[in-house]
Design a protein around this motif. Sequence first.
Motif, PDB file in Angstrom:
ATOM      1  N   TYR A   1     -45.894 -59.512 -48.807  1.00  0.00           N
ATOM      2  CA  TYR A   1     -45.140 -59.138 -47.651  1.00  0.00           C
ATOM      3  C   TYR A   1     -44.824 -57.615 -48.081  1.00  0.00           C
ATOM      4  O   TYR A   1     -44.212 -57.088 -49.284  1.00  0.00           O
ATOM      5  CB  TYR A   1     -44.315 -59.789 -47.003  1.00  0.00           C
ATOM      6  CG  TYR A   1     -43.129 -60.606 -48.029  1.00  0.00           C
ATOM      7  CD1 TYR A   1     -42.078 -59.264 -48.289  1.00  0.00           C
ATOM      8  CD2 TYR A   1     -43.013 -61.701 -48.299  1.00  0.00           C
ATOM      9  CE1 TYR A   1     -40.644 -60.151 -49.361  1.00  0.00           C
ATOM     10  CE2 TYR A   1     -41.791 -62.493 -49.084  1.00  0.00           C
ATOM     11  CZ  TYR A   1     -40.877 -60.934 -50.022  1.00  0.00           C
ATOM     12  OH  TYR A   1     -39.757 -61.825 -50.254  1.00  0.00           O
ATOM     13  N   ALA A   2     -44.380 -57.042 -46.739  1.00  0.00           N
ATOM     14  CA  ALA A   2     -43.886 -55.931 -47.716  1.00  0.00           C
ATOM     15  C   ALA A   2     -42.776 -55.583 -46.893  1.00  0.00           C
ATOM     16  O   ALA A   2     -42.415 -56.070 -45.970  1.00  0.00           O
ATOM     17  CB  ALA A   2     -44.042 -54.664 -47.306  1.00  0.00           C
ATOM     18  N   THR A   3     -41.633 -55.073 -47.103  1.00  0.00           N
ATOM     19  CA  THR A   3     -40.233 -54.536 -46.408  1.00  0.00           C
ATOM     20  C   THR A   3     -40.336 -53.921 -45.912  1.00  0.00           C
ATOM     21  O   THR A   3     -41.054 -52.648 -46.690  1.00  0.00           O
ATOM     22  CB  THR A   3     -38.880 -55.053 -48.094  1.00  0.00           C
ATOM     23  OG1 THR A   3     -39.097 -54.236 -48.715  1.00  0.00           O
ATOM     24  CG2 THR A   3     -39.198 -56.472 -48.607  1.00  0.00           C
ATOM     25  N   LYS A   4     -39.264 -53.084 -45.157  1.00  0.00           N
ATOM     26  CA  LYS A   4     -39.084 -52.294 -44.427  1.00  0.00           C
ATOM     27  C   LYS A   4     -38.943 -50.618 -46.057  1.00  0.00           C
ATOM     28  O   LYS A   4     -39.168 -49.802 -45.524  1.00  0.00           O
ATOM     29  CB  LYS A   4     -38.288 -52.135 -44.330  1.00  0.00           C
ATOM     30  CG  LYS A   4     -38.052 -52.902 -42.870  1.00  0.00           C
ATOM     31  CD  LYS A   4     -37.456 -52.442 -41.325  1.00  0.00           C
ATOM     32  CE  LYS A   4     -37.670 -53.372 -40.051  1.00  0.00           C
ATOM     33  NZ  LYS A   4     -37.280 -54.389 -40.010  1.00  0.00           N
ATOM     34  N   GLN A   5     -38.265 -50.804 -47.135  1.00  0.00           N
ATOM     35  CA  GLN A   5     -37.404 -50.370 -48.099  1.00  0.00           C
ATOM     36  C   GLN A   5     -39.274 -50.438 -48.838  1.00  0.00           C
ATOM     37  O   GLN A   5     -39.364 -49.036 -48.803  1.00  0.00           O
ATOM     38  CB  GLN A   5     -37.205 -51.164 -48.735  1.00  0.00           C
ATOM     39  CG  GLN A   5     -35.178 -51.091 -48.131  1.00  0.00           C
ATOM     40  CD  GLN A   5     -35.130 -52.069 -47.428  1.00  0.00           C
ATOM     41  OE1 GLN A   5     -36.135 -53.661 -47.120  1.00  0.00           O
ATOM     42  NE2 GLN A   5     -34.113 -52.159 -46.627  1.00  0.00           N
ATOM     43  N   ASP A   6     -39.794 -51.267 -48.485  1.00  0.00           N
ATOM     44  CA  ASP A   6     -41.785 -50.987 -49.759  1.00  0.00           C
ATOM     45  C   ASP A   6     -42.086 -49.817 -48.374  1.00  0.00           C
ATOM     46  O   ASP A   6     -42.329 -48.307 -48.993  1.00  0.00           O
ATOM     47  CB  ASP A   6     -42.478 -52.038 -49.466  1.00  0.00           C
ATOM     48  CG  ASP A   6     -42.354 -53.135 -50.247  1.00  0.00           C
ATOM     49  OD1 ASP A   6     -42.357 -52.947 -51.546  1.00  0.00           O
ATOM     50  OD2 ASP A   6     -41.226 -53.746 -50.172  1.00  0.00           O
ATOM     51  N   ILE A   7     -42.058 -49.713 -47.053  1.00  0.00           N
ATOM     52  CA  ILE A   7     -42.466 -48.283 -46.521  1.00  0.00           C
ATOM     53  C   ILE A   7     -42.081 -47.558 -46.414  1.00  0.00           C
ATOM     54  O   ILE A   7     -42.806 -46.022 -46.471  1.00  0.00           O
ATOM     55  CB  ILE A   7     -43.045 -49.142 -45.256  1.00  0.00           C
ATOM     56  CG1 ILE A   7     -43.089 -50.379 -45.149  1.00  0.00           C
ATOM     57  CG2 ILE A   7     -43.586 -48.186 -44.384  1.00  0.00           C
ATOM     58  CD1 ILE A   7     -44.802 -50.930 -44.986  1.00  0.00           C
ATOM     59  N   GLN A   8     -40.948 -47.445 -46.572  1.00  0.00           N
ATOM     60  CA  GLN A   8     -39.882 -46.100 -46.438  1.00  0.00           C
ATOM     61  C   GLN A   8     -40.393 -45.239 -47.616  1.00  0.00           C
ATOM     62  O   GLN A   8     -40.302 -43.847 -48.028  1.00  0.00           O
ATOM     63  CB  GLN A   8     -38.738 -46.504 -46.388  1.00  0.00           C
ATOM     64  CG  GLN A   8     -37.837 -45.108 -45.956  1.00  0.00           C
ATOM     65  CD  GLN A   8     -38.586 -44.760 -44.837  1.00  0.00           C
ATOM     66  OE1 GLN A   8     -39.057 -44.569 -43.870  1.00  0.00           O
ATOM     67  NE2 GLN A   8     -37.946 -42.771 -44.844  1.00  0.00           N
ATOM     68  N   SER A   9     -39.835 -46.341 -48.214  1.00  0.00           N
ATOM     69  CA  SER A   9     -39.987 -45.228 -50.352  1.00  0.00           C
ATOM     70  C   SER A   9     -41.954 -45.120 -50.478  1.00  0.00           C
ATOM     71  O   SER A   9     -41.660 -44.128 -51.112  1.00  0.00           O
ATOM     72  CB  SER A   9     -39.853 -46.477 -51.286  1.00  0.00           C
ATOM     73  OG  SER A   9     -40.520 -46.183 -52.462  1.00  0.00           O
ATOM     74  N   ASN A  10     -42.363 -45.838 -49.582  1.00  0.00           N
ATOM     75  CA  ASN A  10     -43.673 -45.305 -49.812  1.00  0.00           C
ATOM     76  C   ASN A  10     -43.726 -43.765 -49.161  1.00  0.00           C
ATOM     77  O   ASN A  10     -44.325 -42.892 -49.834  1.00  0.00           O
ATOM     78  CB  ASN A  10     -44.839 -46.335 -49.378  1.00  0.00           C
ATOM     79  CG  ASN A  10     -46.156 -45.805 -49.706  1.00  0.00           C
ATOM     80  OD1 ASN A  10     -47.262 -47.223 -49.835  1.00  0.00           O
ATOM     81  ND2 ASN A  10     -46.644 -44.855 -49.495  1.00  0.00           N
TER      82      ASN A  10
END
Length: 269
Positions: free
Chosen positions: A40-49
């Motif tokens: 899975y991806a966390t919301k923080q993975d997406i935002q950091s990306n």
Amino acid sequence: MKYQKELHTALTAARKGGRYVKANWGAASINNFKGSYKDYATKQDIQSNQIIVDIIKKSFPDDYILSEELCPGFEDHDRMWIVDPIDGTRNFAHGIPNFCVSIALWEGGKIRVGAVYAPCLNNELFHAVHGQGAFLNGKRLPRLRPRVALKSSIVATGFFYHNGKELTFSMKHFPLILNKATDMIRSGSAALDLCNVAAGRLGAYYESGIKPWDVAAGCLMITEQKGLYTDYAGNSLDIFRGRTNGFAIEILAAKNRRIHGEIVDILTS
Ligand code: IPD
């Protein structure tokens, strides 16, 4: 010196992404599953990306950016950035500090720049530029010891995506290496495992089913330190292997030829 603007951009992006991730550590929430309950991806993975991509785009608007969460598909470009916004997502989501941001620049068939930032591990920031050495928090990494044997080394591995037959395959090697090494760890971050090999802390790291964004920056740390990385059989590694089908790399990195040879013997047995 070549690639200084790219290095500056990679370091700025790694620090900004990493600071954001650190500020949200403890508040991780899953954004989406990618095919299995483990992946899975966390919301923080997406935002950091997003933070990292915005910084790279500002300096290099024409470059292609391959990134785990926003643009994971391979396109054939002579020059591209390779981004993992959180390597060690499961550690991050469970409150374990072993995670990092990993950013690399690929150009002309080689990894040219790498930055790996672990914001919750003493702010360790590794960087390397092709032909210019590998550094930890601005200090050149110590030379690797060329003669240390497997029996005096800790080896890291991973088996996150493996189920069924593939899990059996990777578990087969585990006791064989454990029997010969000082010890083994499964840290949950391939990028940090590679940096720890480059820093001489680990003797080796191996894993199959891994993706370019997990390993690209760390591989440059290894070669700048005169360590080596290959596939399991000891052949040169294509970091985009499986490019038409979501990638599938098997990697063995070691701090010297002796350990590398000992593990190749096991992985090919
Ligand atoms: C994972 C980590 C882990 C490895 C997995 C990777 P992610 O990356 O590098 O150590 O065992 O295979 O997927 O998903 O946290 O970026």
